[in-house]
Scaffold this active site. Structure first.
Site, short mmCIF file in Angstrom:
data_model
loop_
_atom_site.label_atom_id
_atom_site.label_comp_id
_atom_site.label_asym_id
_atom_site.label_seq_id
_atom_site.Cartn_x
_atom_site.Cartn_y
_atom_site.Cartn_z
N HIS A 115 26.62 -26.87 -40.71
CA HIS A 115 26.78 -25.87 -39.65
C HIS A 115 26.55 -24.47 -40.20
O HIS A 115 25.83 -23.66 -39.61
CB HIS A 115 28.19 -25.91 -39.03
CG HIS A 115 28.50 -27.15 -38.26
ND1 HIS A 115 29.70 -27.81 -38.39
CD2 HIS A 115 27.78 -27.84 -37.33
CE1 HIS A 115 29.72 -28.85 -37.59
NE2 HIS A 115 28.57 -28.90 -36.93
N LYS A 141 36.14 -35.26 -26.22
CA LYS A 141 36.19 -35.48 -27.66
C LYS A 141 37.62 -35.33 -28.16
O LYS A 141 38.34 -34.43 -27.75
CB LYS A 141 35.29 -34.48 -28.40
CG LYS A 141 33.81 -34.73 -28.16
CD LYS A 141 32.98 -33.86 -29.07
CE LYS A 141 31.51 -34.19 -28.89
NZ LYS A 141 30.67 -33.47 -29.85
N ARG A 169 19.54 -33.15 -37.63
CA ARG A 169 19.53 -33.80 -38.94
C ARG A 169 18.47 -34.88 -39.05
O ARG A 169 17.97 -35.16 -40.13
CB ARG A 169 20.88 -34.45 -39.23
CG ARG A 169 22.02 -33.47 -39.36
CD ARG A 169 23.32 -34.20 -39.38
NE ARG A 169 23.42 -34.92 -38.09
CZ ARG A 169 24.53 -35.29 -37.52
NH1 ARG A 169 25.67 -35.07 -38.10
NH2 ARG A 169 24.54 -35.90 -36.36
#
Length: 158
Positions: free
Chosen positions: A17, A41, A90
Site C-alpha cells: 500500500h 468486511k 498485484r
C-alpha cells in the site's frame, strides 16, 4: 491541480500500500488516501486505528491527505472534486476484479477515470487478509508491513 484518490480498507496497511501511495503522490498534485468503512468486511483494526496508522505512515508526504469514508467512493470523488481513482494491482486476478469495479464506478459517475498501478514484484504476494492470518499463527510478517503496523498487530493479537 490534479487530485487523485486511493481508497482501501487498509486492514492492516502494508508495504505494498505504502509503495503505491509513494509512487502515486509523485505523479499527482494531491493524493487523498481513503480508509474505507465496509461493514461486509471483518476488520482487525477499527476505523480510527486505521486512520491513525495511515496518517502516521504518510506524514512525510506533504501532498497526501488521509480520510475515512463510509459511502460510495464515487461520492467521495464528487465531494473532493476529483475524477482520478487509483487502484493498485498485484496480479491478473486483482486486475479482473478491479476492472469490473472500475466499470461500475464509471457507470455511477461517468467522470471517474480509474488508473491501475501495478505493484513492484517484491510486494506481489502481500495481501492484508493473509498478513492477519499469518500473524495470528505467529508467522513472520516483518517484511510485509511497516514497523509501526507490526507492533500494533502484535499488540492486537496478544
Amino acid at each position: 491541480m490534479i487530485r487523485a484518490v486511493f481508497p482501501g480498507t487498509f486492514d492492516p496497511p502494508t508495504n505494498g500500500h505504502l509503495n503505491i501511495i509513494e509512487r502515486t503522490c509523485k505523479i499527482f498534485d494531491s493524493l487523498d488516501v481513503v480508509v474505507a468503512c465496509n461493514p461486509q468486511k471483518k476488520c482487525l483494526f477499527s476505523e480510527e486505528e486505521r486512520l491513525s496508522m495511515m496518517k502516521k505512515l504518510t506524514e512525510h508526504l506533504p501532498n497526501v491527505n488521509v480520510f475515512v469514508w463510509d459511502k460510495l467512493i464515487v461520492d467521495f470523488l464528487k465531494e473532493k472534486k476529483s475524477n482520478v481513482l487509483i487502484r493498485g494491482i498485484r496480479n491478473s486476478n486483482d486486475f479482473a476484479y478491479e476492472f469490473d469495479l472500475s466499470l461500475m464506478n464509471h457507470a455511477l459517475c461517468s467522470d471517474v477515470e480509474t488508473l491501475f498501478i501495478p505493484t513492484l514484484s517484491e510486494y506481489s504476494i502481500i495481501k492484508s487478509s493473509s498478513i492477519k492470518e499469518l500473524a495470528a499463527f505467529g508467522g513472520d510478517i516483518s517484511k510485509m508491513v511497516p514497523p509501526l503496523v507490526l507492533e500494533l498487530i502484535k499488540e492486537k493479537l496478544s
